[in-house]
Enzyme design. Sequence first.
Site, PDB file in Angstrom:
ATOM      1  N   ALA A  67      39.342  41.942  41.405  1.00 45.24           N
ATOM      2  CA  ALA A  67      39.576  43.283  40.876  1.00 45.24           C
ATOM      3  C   ALA A  67      39.677  44.307  42.003  1.00 45.24           C
ATOM      4  O   ALA A  67      39.118  44.119  43.089  1.00 45.24           O
ATOM      5  CB  ALA A  67      38.454  43.675  39.920  1.00 45.24           C
ATOM      6  N   GLY A 110      38.505  37.833  39.477  1.00 41.95           N
ATOM      7  CA  GLY A 110      39.554  37.934  38.480  1.00 41.95           C
ATOM      8  C   GLY A 110      40.781  37.111  38.802  1.00 41.95           C
ATOM      9  O   GLY A 110      41.505  36.686  37.897  1.00 41.95           O
ATOM     10  N   GLU A 113      39.948  33.730  37.614  1.00 38.96           N
ATOM     11  CA  GLU A 113      39.979  33.765  36.148  1.00 38.96           C
ATOM     12  C   GLU A 113      41.407  33.758  35.624  1.00 38.96           C
ATOM     13  O   GLU A 113      41.720  33.089  34.629  1.00 38.96           O
ATOM     14  CB  GLU A 113      39.230  35.002  35.661  1.00 38.96           C
ATOM     15  CG  GLU A 113      37.725  34.900  35.889  1.00 38.96           C
ATOM     16  CD  GLU A 113      36.979  36.178  35.578  1.00 38.96           C
ATOM     17  OE1 GLU A 113      36.035  36.114  34.779  1.00 38.96           O
ATOM     18  OE2 GLU A 113      37.350  37.241  36.126  1.00 38.96           O
ATOM     19  N   GLU A 133      31.377  38.211  42.207  1.00 35.51           N
ATOM     20  CA  GLU A 133      31.009  39.381  41.385  1.00 35.51           C
ATOM     21  C   GLU A 133      29.543  39.761  41.483  1.00 35.51           C
ATOM     22  O   GLU A 133      29.199  40.946  41.447  1.00 35.51           O
ATOM     23  CB  GLU A 133      31.367  39.117  39.912  1.00 35.51           C
ATOM     24  CG  GLU A 133      32.846  39.256  39.588  1.00 35.51           C
ATOM     25  CD  GLU A 133      33.586  37.943  39.723  1.00 35.51           C
ATOM     26  OE1 GLU A 133      34.696  37.834  39.200  1.00 35.51           O
ATOM     27  OE2 GLU A 133      33.052  37.010  40.383  1.00 35.51           O
TER      28      GLU A 133
END
Length: 259
Positions: A67, A110, A113, A133
């Site tokens: 992110a 992310g 993911e 994270e």
Amino acid sequence: MLERKTILAEVADGLGIITVNRPEVRNALNSAVIREMREVLGSWREDDRVKLVVFTGAGEKAFVSGADIAELNRRTLRDGLAAVLQGLCDEIERYEKPTIAAVNGYALGGGCELAMACDLRIAQENARFGFPELHLSILPGAGGTQRLARLVGKGRAIDMILTGTLIDAREAERIGLVSRVVPRGRLMEEVRSVAEAILSKGPLAVRLAKLVVHAGFDTDQRTGMILEKLAQSLLYTTEDMREGTAAFLEKRKPSFKGR
């Protein structure tokens, strides 16, 4: 090729290729990337030129590094509940057409993911995977806590998430996080080879096989077997099944119509 502000979208030879185009921040995901991806996926859903979708990153260093931290710093409870990246990953997992993540570098947070939401993950040998994270006092919130455990097992998933340890492409292949690893410079060649193998199959069978595997994995085996039986019964009624079996018996290449 269609160039938007944060991604490139190209259609060629049956492939729709989405490239996250923010190399100056290692292709970090922000709200604009997510919005533009969803717009392109929506436009390709009924586009017969696009038979398979590929996701990759611009440059040599990163697939998607995670992110955008500057944007993340401003997020609130409401943003967490909206879970827009989780929504994108869910859309990719449920997408009617096959999807491949072409991982050309760092796939962190992310980015990992996003890759896990795809049907297949093909990694270049320099790729790295991880979930940093918890260093930011957040967790993988776009399906990472769920898809990772389903792919590599709960124990290994907890280890990767709690420690934030990065693993290389070969280790990712060994534990089942990626499908295959290729040398530098051969990633898109391999992606096209795999895509060609998929697209040579009956398109309705490909679509239903993907649906049944995903839906069945999230339920008990007996229910999954019922889904499988119903999907097979539906395929028995198609022109493509008649064509596929006739072509095999006649020792020729089938000509599937998606009917």
